[in-house]
Design a protein around this motif. Structure first.
Motif, mmCIF file in Angstrom:
data_model
loop_
_atom_site.group_PDB
_atom_site.id
_atom_site.type_symbol
_atom_site.label_atom_id
_atom_site.label_comp_id
_atom_site.label_asym_id
_atom_site.label_seq_id
_atom_site.Cartn_x
_atom_site.Cartn_y
_atom_site.Cartn_z
ATOM 1 N N LEU A 70 -0.887 -25.303 23.265
ATOM 2 C CA LEU A 70 -0.735 -23.932 23.055
ATOM 3 C C LEU A 70 -0.128 -23.177 24.073
ATOM 4 O O LEU A 70 -0.493 -23.248 25.034
ATOM 5 N N PHE A 71 0.733 -22.024 23.486
ATOM 6 C CA PHE A 71 1.322 -21.043 24.286
ATOM 7 C C PHE A 71 1.063 -19.743 23.874
ATOM 8 O O PHE A 71 0.953 -19.487 22.766
ATOM 9 N N ILE A 72 1.141 -18.847 24.803
ATOM 10 C CA ILE A 72 0.729 -17.471 24.321
ATOM 11 C C ILE A 72 2.264 -16.868 24.506
ATOM 12 O O ILE A 72 2.572 -16.731 25.645
ATOM 13 N N ASP A 73 2.808 -16.257 23.495
ATOM 14 C CA ASP A 73 4.122 -15.439 23.573
ATOM 15 C C ASP A 73 5.332 -16.349 24.433
ATOM 16 O O ASP A 73 5.895 -15.633 24.913
ATOM 17 N N ASP A 74 5.238 -17.517 23.858
ATOM 18 C CA ASP A 74 6.023 -18.406 24.579
ATOM 19 C C ASP A 74 6.607 -19.300 23.575
ATOM 20 O O ASP A 74 6.482 -20.789 23.919
ATOM 21 N N GLU A 75 7.748 -18.985 22.939
ATOM 22 C CA GLU A 75 8.519 -19.859 22.292
ATOM 23 C C GLU A 75 9.831 -19.143 22.052
ATOM 24 O O GLU A 75 9.841 -18.587 21.064
ATOM 25 N N PRO A 76 10.866 -19.508 22.964
ATOM 26 C CA PRO A 76 12.202 -18.880 22.748
ATOM 27 C C PRO A 76 12.800 -19.108 21.541
ATOM 28 O O PRO A 76 13.381 -18.279 20.958
ATOM 29 N N ALA A 77 12.666 -20.284 20.720
ATOM 30 C CA ALA A 77 13.152 -20.544 19.415
ATOM 31 C C ALA A 77 12.564 -19.544 18.281
ATOM 32 O O ALA A 77 13.539 -19.296 17.516
ATOM 33 N N TYR A 78 11.676 -18.788 18.577
ATOM 34 C CA TYR A 78 11.201 -17.929 17.809
ATOM 35 C C TYR A 78 11.755 -16.565 17.793
ATOM 36 O O TYR A 78 11.527 -15.851 16.735
ATOM 37 N N ASP A 79 12.760 -16.355 18.685
ATOM 38 C CA ASP A 79 13.304 -15.017 18.817
ATOM 39 C C ASP A 79 14.363 -15.005 17.856
ATOM 40 O O ASP A 79 14.735 -13.979 17.463
ATOM 41 N N ASP A 80 14.827 -16.104 17.311
ATOM 42 C CA ASP A 80 15.917 -16.088 16.202
ATOM 43 C C ASP A 80 15.549 -16.664 14.977
ATOM 44 O O ASP A 80 16.432 -17.486 14.429
ATOM 45 N N ILE A 81 14.588 -16.130 14.418
ATOM 46 C CA ILE A 81 14.200 -16.498 13.024
ATOM 47 C C ILE A 81 15.213 -16.157 12.051
ATOM 48 O O ILE A 81 15.729 -15.036 12.134
ATOM 49 N N GLN A 82 15.389 -17.276 11.211
ATOM 50 C CA GLN A 82 16.094 -16.709 9.954
ATOM 51 C C GLN A 82 14.972 -16.183 8.857
ATOM 52 O O GLN A 82 14.676 -17.035 8.231
ATOM 53 N N ASN A 84 11.672 -13.032 8.821
ATOM 54 C CA ASN A 84 10.875 -12.243 9.530
ATOM 55 C C ASN A 84 9.588 -12.578 9.817
ATOM 56 O O ASN A 84 8.739 -13.005 8.811
ATOM 57 N N TRP A 85 9.138 -12.350 11.080
ATOM 58 C CA TRP A 85 7.683 -12.611 11.496
ATOM 59 C C TRP A 85 6.944 -11.527 10.675
ATOM 60 O O TRP A 85 7.544 -10.304 10.670
ATOM 61 N N LEU A 86 5.687 -11.495 10.551
ATOM 62 C CA LEU A 86 4.948 -10.591 10.153
ATOM 63 C C LEU A 86 4.434 -9.603 10.985
ATOM 64 O O LEU A 86 4.266 -8.343 10.557
ATOM 65 N N THR A 87 4.323 -9.923 12.436
ATOM 66 C CA THR A 87 4.053 -9.102 13.521
ATOM 67 C C THR A 87 4.985 -8.838 14.376
ATOM 68 O O THR A 87 5.750 -9.899 14.706
ATOM 69 N N ASP A 88 5.089 -7.977 15.389
ATOM 70 C CA ASP A 88 5.812 -8.026 16.504
ATOM 71 C C ASP A 88 5.192 -8.028 17.807
ATOM 72 O O ASP A 88 5.948 -8.059 18.899
ATOM 73 N N GLY A 89 3.718 -8.186 17.702
ATOM 74 C CA GLY A 89 3.098 -8.178 18.797
ATOM 75 C C GLY A 89 2.937 -9.584 19.492
ATOM 76 O O GLY A 89 3.611 -10.712 19.369
ATOM 77 N N SER A 90 1.924 -9.672 20.245
ATOM 78 C CA SER A 90 1.644 -11.045 21.042
ATOM 79 C C SER A 90 0.938 -12.097 19.796
ATOM 80 O O SER A 90 0.532 -11.708 18.759
ATOM 81 N N PHE A 91 1.412 -13.361 20.286
ATOM 82 C CA PHE A 91 1.105 -14.254 19.320
ATOM 83 C C PHE A 91 0.696 -15.630 20.446
ATOM 84 O O PHE A 91 1.096 -15.712 21.414
ATOM 85 N N VAL A 92 -0.271 -16.559 19.698
ATOM 86 C CA VAL A 92 -0.406 -17.789 19.988
ATOM 87 C C VAL A 92 0.441 -18.701 19.088
ATOM 88 O O VAL A 92 0.483 -18.817 17.879
ATOM 89 N N VAL A 93 1.145 -19.738 20.018
ATOM 90 C CA VAL A 93 2.208 -20.693 19.037
ATOM 91 C C VAL A 93 1.466 -21.987 19.586
ATOM 92 O O VAL A 93 1.062 -22.234 20.503
ATOM 93 N N PHE A 94 1.484 -22.796 18.526
ATOM 94 C CA PHE A 94 0.838 -24.297 18.848
ATOM 95 C C PHE A 94 1.941 -25.258 18.202
ATOM 96 O O PHE A 94 2.686 -24.984 17.301
ATOM 97 N N HIS A 95 1.955 -26.322 19.260
ATOM 98 C CA HIS A 95 2.769 -27.450 18.837
ATOM 99 C C HIS A 95 2.012 -28.804 19.045
ATOM 100 O O HIS A 95 1.057 -28.850 19.611
ATOM 101 N N ARG A 96 2.722 -29.662 18.522
ATOM 102 C CA ARG A 96 2.323 -30.962 18.784
ATOM 103 C C ARG A 96 0.903 -31.632 18.367
ATOM 104 O O ARG A 96 0.166 -31.875 18.972
ATOM 105 N N VAL A 97 0.608 -31.063 17.211
ATOM 106 C CA VAL A 97 -0.701 -31.114 16.534
ATOM 107 C C VAL A 97 -0.667 -32.603 16.095
ATOM 108 O O VAL A 97 -0.004 -33.209 15.266
#
Length: 169
Positions: A70-82, A84-97
């Motif tokens: 789990l990371f908070i506001d930390d996924e550089p790959a998400y800056d370049d989405i093809q 649109n994200w639903l929100t512009d604010g803070s987020f939790v990203v999860f990986h490696r489930v």
């Protein structure tokens, strides 16, 4: 929420966590997926997750049954989405489930995502973001079941992935 507990992973659990991830890697391969078939994730990635206080485990008694990072506001790959994200604010990203092979089919991945929601809510973080491979049918079903919204595609480690967000109220 369940009899399972969700907590930070401990350094001495790295090998048990890696075993769970290896089982998940093998299941992805058996399912015909290309996800996680290129040496990632690996033991070093898990050790770094734990070192950064980003590795979390789902525990049944004293047995590890699931893992995620789990990371908070930390996924550089998400800056370049093809798309649109639903929100512009803070987020939790999860990986490696990943879920232990002994617990597959028992709703553990869904439990893990519900605990991630609680993690985000407790930190007043308004949304969750994640991505998965186009051929990861199990995770795509869980995203649908838990009301994640498809937002577009992101490029992660050289490959295009489906990106999802869930807004928490």
């Amino acid at each position: 929420m369940s009899e399972y507990s969700f907590r930070l992973a401990k350094a001495e659990e790295v090998n048990a966590i890696w075993e769970i991830l290896q089982e998940a890697i093998d299941r992805r391969k058996a399912d015909g997926s290309v996800q996680w078939q290129d040496g990632y994730p690996n033991l070093q990635v898990v050790a770094k997750d734990i070192e950064r206080d980003a590795g979390y485990v789902l525990v049944d008694g004293d047995r590890l049954v699931g893992y995620c990072a789990l990371f908070i506001d930390d996924e550089p790959a998400y800056d370049d989405i093809q798309g649109n994200w639903l929100t512009d604010g803070s987020f939790v990203v999860f990986h490696r489930v990943a879920v232990s092979k002994d617990y597959v089919g028992k709703g553990i991945a869904q439990q893990l995502l519900l605990h991630i929601e609680s993690f985000a809510r407790n930190r007043k973080t308004p949304s969750l973001r994640a991505d998965t491979n186009f051929d990861n049918a199990a995770m795509l079903r869980i995203f649908e079941k838990l009301n994640y919204k498809y937002c577009g595609e992101v490029v992660f480690r050289g490959g295009s992935r489906k990106a999802f967000e869930k807004v928490l109220h």
